[in-house]
Design a protein around this motif. Structure first.
Motif, mmCIF file in Angstrom:
data_model
loop_
_atom_site.group_PDB
_atom_site.id
_atom_site.type_symbol
_atom_site.label_atom_id
_atom_site.label_comp_id
_atom_site.label_asym_id
_atom_site.label_seq_id
_atom_site.Cartn_x
_atom_site.Cartn_y
_atom_site.Cartn_z
ATOM 1 N N ARG A 61 49.761 10.417 50.787
ATOM 2 C CA ARG A 61 48.978 11.354 50.577
ATOM 3 C C ARG A 61 47.875 10.858 49.618
ATOM 4 N NH1 ARG A 61 47.840 15.527 47.325
ATOM 5 N NH2 ARG A 61 46.737 17.363 48.459
ATOM 6 N N TRP A 62 46.594 10.836 49.705
ATOM 7 C CA TRP A 62 45.603 10.680 49.005
ATOM 8 C C TRP A 62 45.235 11.746 48.179
ATOM 9 C CZ3 TRP A 62 44.866 6.097 47.280
ATOM 10 C CH2 TRP A 62 43.575 5.839 46.658
ATOM 11 N N TRP A 63 44.573 11.573 47.006
ATOM 12 C CA TRP A 63 44.547 12.649 45.983
ATOM 13 C C TRP A 63 43.657 13.794 46.530
ATOM 14 C CZ3 TRP A 63 39.549 13.997 44.231
ATOM 15 C CH2 TRP A 63 38.467 12.869 44.452
ATOM 16 N N ASP A 64 42.733 13.552 47.384
ATOM 17 C CA ASP A 64 41.787 14.538 47.837
ATOM 18 C C ASP A 64 42.067 15.105 49.207
ATOM 19 O OD1 ASP A 64 41.009 12.416 49.126
ATOM 20 O OD2 ASP A 64 38.937 12.794 49.061
ATOM 21 N N ASP A 65 43.286 14.728 49.966
ATOM 22 C CA ASP A 65 43.794 15.261 51.118
ATOM 23 C C ASP A 65 44.260 16.495 51.033
ATOM 24 O OD1 ASP A 65 43.096 12.913 52.394
ATOM 25 O OD2 ASP A 65 44.802 12.103 52.590
ATOM 26 N N ASP A 77 40.378 22.852 44.915
ATOM 27 C CA ASP A 77 39.164 22.917 45.551
ATOM 28 C C ASP A 77 38.371 23.396 44.441
ATOM 29 O OD1 ASP A 77 39.387 21.684 47.702
ATOM 30 O OD2 ASP A 77 39.670 23.189 48.877
ATOM 31 N N GLU A 78 38.890 24.750 43.746
ATOM 32 C CA GLU A 78 38.218 25.366 42.885
ATOM 33 C C GLU A 78 37.865 24.621 41.534
ATOM 34 O OE1 GLU A 78 38.820 29.052 39.889
ATOM 35 O OE2 GLU A 78 39.930 29.197 41.758
ATOM 36 N N LEU A 79 38.754 23.698 41.358
ATOM 37 C CA LEU A 79 38.973 22.888 39.939
ATOM 38 C C LEU A 79 37.869 21.716 40.345
ATOM 39 C CD1 LEU A 79 42.747 22.687 38.882
ATOM 40 C CD2 LEU A 79 40.828 23.705 37.661
ATOM 41 N N ASP A 80 37.867 21.273 41.361
ATOM 42 C CA ASP A 80 36.993 20.278 41.836
ATOM 43 C C ASP A 80 35.505 20.588 41.937
ATOM 44 O OD1 ASP A 80 38.774 18.322 41.626
ATOM 45 O OD2 ASP A 80 39.239 18.242 43.809
ATOM 46 N N GLY A 81 35.304 21.983 42.079
ATOM 47 C CA GLY A 81 34.048 22.585 42.423
ATOM 48 C C GLY A 81 33.418 22.470 43.736
ATOM 49 N N LYS A 82 34.453 22.266 44.578
ATOM 50 C CA LYS A 82 34.260 22.313 46.126
ATOM 51 C C LYS A 82 34.339 23.666 46.656
ATOM 52 C CE LYS A 82 36.500 17.858 46.964
ATOM 53 N NZ LYS A 82 37.463 17.179 47.722
ATOM 54 N N LYS A 83 33.533 23.948 47.773
ATOM 55 C CA LYS A 83 33.425 25.018 48.510
ATOM 56 C C LYS A 83 34.267 24.683 49.802
ATOM 57 C CE LYS A 83 30.666 27.366 45.437
ATOM 58 N NZ LYS A 83 31.276 28.316 44.677
ATOM 59 N N ARG A 84 34.877 25.737 50.057
ATOM 60 C CA ARG A 84 35.915 25.691 51.277
ATOM 61 C C ARG A 84 35.033 26.484 52.565
ATOM 62 N NH1 ARG A 84 42.046 25.186 51.072
ATOM 63 N NH2 ARG A 84 41.422 24.298 52.789
ATOM 64 N N ARG A 85 35.289 25.693 53.602
ATOM 65 C CA ARG A 85 34.623 26.223 54.683
ATOM 66 C C ARG A 85 35.531 27.273 55.261
ATOM 67 N NH1 ARG A 85 33.485 20.697 57.023
ATOM 68 N NH2 ARG A 85 32.292 19.754 55.598
#
Length: 86
Positions: A61-65, A77-85
């Motif tokens: 498993r890779w860190w962003d999977d 995702d919240e910590l990384d600042g990503k918005k989930r679809r």
């Protein structure tokens, strides 16, 4: 998978150390250029050993999977600042 990579890494690094030790304790008595050549080969081994040890396997498993845990994925995702679809 990780254990096999560790074994290969330690085998490569053991070969590196063995080449250095043999080059300057045994081979130099007969041929200094051969000892230097052995050291050059030993010098090239550590970068390849690092690549082997850090290679991602097909099951790793890779860190962003996504992990499959919905709550955990949302938190990361919240910590990384990503918005989930949706």
């Amino acid at each position: 998978m990780l254990a096999r990579r560790k074994h290969v890494y330690f085998a490569m690094m053991g070969a590196c150390i063995a080449l250095f030790v043999l080059a300057w304790s045994v081979v130099r008595l007969w041929s200094v250029p051969a000892a230097v050549a052995m050291c050059v080969v030993a010098m090239v081994i550590p970068p390849f050993a690092a690549m082997v040890a850090n290679r991602r396997g097909p099951d790793d498993r890779w860190w962003d999977d996504p992990s499959g845990d919905e709550k955990s994925d949302e938190w990361w995702d919240e910590l990384d600042g990503k918005k989930r679809r949706p």
